[in-house]
Write a protein that holds these residues in place. Structure first.
Motif, PDB file in Angstrom:
ATOM      1  N   GLU A 108       0.874  -1.414   0.160  1.00 34.22           N
ATOM      2  CA  GLU A 108       0.040  -0.029  -0.012  1.00 34.22           C
ATOM      3  C   GLU A 108       0.603   1.311   0.096  1.00 34.22           C
ATOM      4  N   ASP A 109       2.132   1.245   0.277  1.00 30.00           N
ATOM      5  CA  ASP A 109       2.811   2.410   0.633  1.00 30.00           C
ATOM      6  C   ASP A 109       3.878   2.608  -0.513  1.00 30.00           C
ATOM      7  N   MET A 110       3.783   1.634  -1.509  1.00 31.54           N
ATOM      8  CA  MET A 110       4.521   1.935  -2.659  1.00 31.54           C
ATOM      9  C   MET A 110       3.936   2.821  -3.653  1.00 31.54           C
ATOM     10  N   ARG A 115       8.096   5.514  -9.213  1.00 31.99           N
ATOM     11  CA  ARG A 115       9.461   5.335  -8.709  1.00 31.99           C
ATOM     12  C   ARG A 115       9.924   4.052  -8.240  1.00 31.99           C
ATOM     13  N   ASP A 116       8.826   3.433  -7.608  1.00 28.13           N
ATOM     14  CA  ASP A 116       9.106   2.132  -7.062  1.00 28.13           C
ATOM     15  C   ASP A 116       8.918   0.997  -7.860  1.00 28.13           C
ATOM     16  N   LYS A 152      -8.646  10.998 -10.372  1.00 32.29           N
ATOM     17  CA  LYS A 152      -8.190  10.523  -9.251  1.00 32.29           C
ATOM     18  C   LYS A 152      -6.966   9.538  -9.247  1.00 32.29           C
ATOM     19  N   ILE A 153      -7.607   8.325  -9.761  1.00 31.28           N
ATOM     20  CA  ILE A 153      -6.381   7.256  -9.728  1.00 31.28           C
ATOM     21  C   ILE A 153      -5.121   7.694 -10.306  1.00 31.28           C
ATOM     22  N   ARG A 154      -5.070   8.408 -11.514  1.00 29.90           N
ATOM     23  CA  ARG A 154      -3.945   9.006 -12.224  1.00 29.90           C
ATOM     24  C   ARG A 154      -3.226   9.826 -11.203  1.00 29.90           C
ATOM     25  N   LEU A 155      -3.662  10.660 -10.488  1.00 27.30           N
ATOM     26  CA  LEU A 155      -3.205  11.472  -9.529  1.00 27.30           C
ATOM     27  C   LEU A 155      -2.422  10.983  -8.622  1.00 27.30           C
ATOM     28  N   SER A 156      -2.944   9.778  -8.077  1.00 25.81           N
ATOM     29  CA  SER A 156      -2.488   8.948  -6.769  1.00 25.81           C
ATOM     30  C   SER A 156      -1.075   8.810  -6.741  1.00 25.81           C
ATOM     31  N   LYS A 157      -0.658   8.937  -5.652  1.00 27.97           N
ATOM     32  CA  LYS A 157       1.001   8.758  -5.292  1.00 27.97           C
ATOM     33  C   LYS A 157       1.102   7.416  -5.141  1.00 27.97           C
ATOM     34  N   THR A 158       0.404   6.846  -4.319  1.00 25.13           N
ATOM     35  CA  THR A 158       0.386   5.341  -3.693  1.00 25.13           C
ATOM     36  C   THR A 158      -0.595   4.526  -3.940  1.00 25.13           C
TER      37      THR A 158
END
Length: 84
Positions: free
Chosen positions: A27-29, A33-34, A63-69
């Motif tokens: 969930e924190d990925m 980047r990762d 919203k999904i596309r702007l998500s970071k994790t």
């Protein structure tokens, strides 16, 4: 209702593995980047999640596309499913 978290983590792990990243999704990925997933990969990811859940996520794609994790994506999809 199917387990959104389980499906999202599985789809994300499968996509990373197909791109040569041998990691287990968490969930924190962070996207990009990762996991080495680009914008086309995000589309593949979303299509896979939609197929497994049997829904269309058109109402929350931005919203999904702007998500970071990955965790943020899980929350967005769970909320979308609850309100649909």
């Amino acid at each position: 209702m199917k387990d959104v978290k389980e499906i999202v983590l599985k789809q994300h792990t499968n996509l990373m593995n197909s791109r040569g990243v041998n990691k287990q999704s968490s969930e924190d990925m962070t996207f990009g980047r990762d996991d080495a997933i680009d914008s086309l990969g995000i589309v593949e990811f979303i299509l896979g999640v939609e197929e497994e859940l049997g829904i269309e996520l058109d109402g929350c794609l931005q919203k999904i596309r702007l998500s970071k994790t990955v965790g943020e994506v899980i929350q967005i999809i769970e909320e979308f499913c609850k309100n649909s």
